[in-house]
Design a protein around this motif. Structure first.
Motif, PDB file in Angstrom:
ATOM      1  N   ASN A 241       0.825  -1.198   0.000  1.00  0.00           N
ATOM      2  CA  ASN A 241       0.000   0.000   0.000  1.00  0.00           C
ATOM      3  C   ASN A 241       0.861   1.250   0.000  1.00  0.00           C
ATOM      4  O   ASN A 241       1.859   1.323   0.686  1.00  0.00           O
ATOM      5  CB  ASN A 241      -0.907   0.048   1.242  1.00  0.00           C
ATOM      6  N   GLY A 242       0.429   2.253  -0.792  1.00  0.00           N
ATOM      7  CA  GLY A 242       1.051   3.559  -0.715  1.00  0.00           C
ATOM      8  C   GLY A 242       2.377   3.632  -1.426  1.00  0.00           C
ATOM      9  O   GLY A 242       2.916   2.653  -1.938  1.00  0.00           O
TER      10      GLY A 242
ATOM     11  N   ARG B  14       7.264   5.472   2.934  1.00  0.00           N
ATOM     12  CA  ARG B  14       6.135   5.272   3.833  1.00  0.00           C
ATOM     13  C   ARG B  14       6.060   6.327   4.930  1.00  0.00           C
ATOM     14  O   ARG B  14       4.982   6.734   5.341  1.00  0.00           O
ATOM     15  CB  ARG B  14       6.221   3.878   4.475  1.00  0.00           C
TER      16      ARG B  14
ATOM     17  N   GLY C 173       2.701   8.491   5.466  1.00  0.00           N
ATOM     18  CA  GLY C 173       1.934   8.459   6.704  1.00  0.00           C
ATOM     19  C   GLY C 173       1.798   9.842   7.303  1.00  0.00           C
ATOM     20  O   GLY C 173       0.739  10.227   7.795  1.00  0.00           O
TER      21      GLY C 173
ATOM     22  N   GLN D 127      -0.707  11.939   5.289  1.00  0.00           N
ATOM     23  CA  GLN D 127      -2.078  11.478   5.334  1.00  0.00           C
ATOM     24  C   GLN D 127      -2.744  11.708   6.679  1.00  0.00           C
ATOM     25  O   GLN D 127      -3.973  11.739   6.754  1.00  0.00           O
ATOM     26  CB  GLN D 127      -2.134   9.988   4.968  1.00  0.00           C
TER      27      GLN D 127
ATOM     28  N   LYS E 195      -3.862   4.254   8.304  1.00  0.00           N
ATOM     29  CA  LYS E 195      -2.898   3.434   7.575  1.00  0.00           C
ATOM     30  C   LYS E 195      -2.838   2.034   8.181  1.00  0.00           C
ATOM     31  O   LYS E 195      -2.999   1.858   9.389  1.00  0.00           O
ATOM     32  CB  LYS E 195      -1.516   4.090   7.638  1.00  0.00           C
TER      33      LYS E 195
END
Length: 246
Positions: free
Chosen positions: A94-95, A99, A103, A106, A126
């Motif tokens: 994901n994403g 990361r 995170g 978001q 997340k």
């Protein structure tokens, strides 16, 4: 090329015609009839050759069909094996690659815009990506112990369950929470630091609160495996160990 049935019918007709000519052979036949008999015999010979050729082709086709059937059966067995051994959790990524930045961007709310991050929805939560089989194979045997691939991903699911439950409460207005959830929200906020701002993390108490996972020695071994696979890192402080998603 005529079909096998057509050739067979032709052969049958020619034999019937020859049989009639043979029956008539007891009578003195004119030269024309004898010539006709020779032509019929020659035609029958040609038909028999074509018939044999067609039979050979049918044999080759039958051989190819048997080979296809064997290949299909092997493929079917492979598919059934895959079906019976599908992991409980399908690994997924994901994403974006970065990361930490993802995170941070978001989770930042409107009141954190001074840090220069983009506005994002507080409702986003997340999740930890499941471990892939190639990643699992890179884990040293001494670190794996007796933990299986399925058990490791079950632990990942427990982390995600705790994360979802925690941040749903954390994102809610205090006025909408009952007494128990309000106390949990206060605890969550007290565990945050400058380093955790914009990050997703849980503590051992969250695992106990929201999942059935035992936080024991085996759990610590699973944490080592997740760190090895770059799924989380630890942040200690204030007597609390925070497991932060990467």
């Amino acid at each position: 090329m005529a079909s096998l049935e057509e050739i067979s019918q032709h052969v049958h007709d020619k034999i019937s015609s020859l049989q009639l000519l043979v029956d008539l052979s007891v009578i003195d036949l004119p030269e024309q009839k004898i010539k006709k008999l020779g032509q019929e015999l020659f035609a029958l010979e040609r038909l028999l050759e074509e018939f044999e050729k067609c039979v050979d082709e049918q044999k080759q086709q039958l051989k190819r069909l048997k080979e296809f059937e064997e290949g299909f059966q092997k493929t079917l067995e492979d598919v059934m094996h895959i079906k019976d051994n599908i992991p409980a959790h399908i690994p997924r990524k994901n994403g974006p690659v970065n990361r930490n930045e993802s995170g941070r961007n978001q989770l930042e709310a409107v009141d954190h815009q001074a840090d220069g991050n983009k506005k994002t929805s507080k409702s986003f939560i997340k999740e930890m990506a499941f471990i892939t089989m190639p990643e699992f194979d890179t884990i040293p045997p001494y670190m794996k112990g007796r933990v299986s691939y399925e058990q490791l991903n079950a632990a990942v699911q427990s982390f995600n369950t705790a994360l979802t439950a925690k941040y749903k409460i954390l994102h809610q207005s205090g006025k909408t929470l009952n007494n128990r959830s309000h106390k949990l929200q206060l605890r969550f906020k007290s565990e945050e630091t400058k380093e955790t701002r914009g990050q997703f993390f849980v503590v051992e108490e969250d695992i106990r609160e929201f999942t059935q996972t035992k936080v024991d020695k085996r759990f610590q071994g699973i944490l080592n495996m997740l760190r090895h696979c770059q799924r989380l890192r630890e942040l200690r402080g204030g007597g609390v160990t925070r497991y932060m998603l990467l």
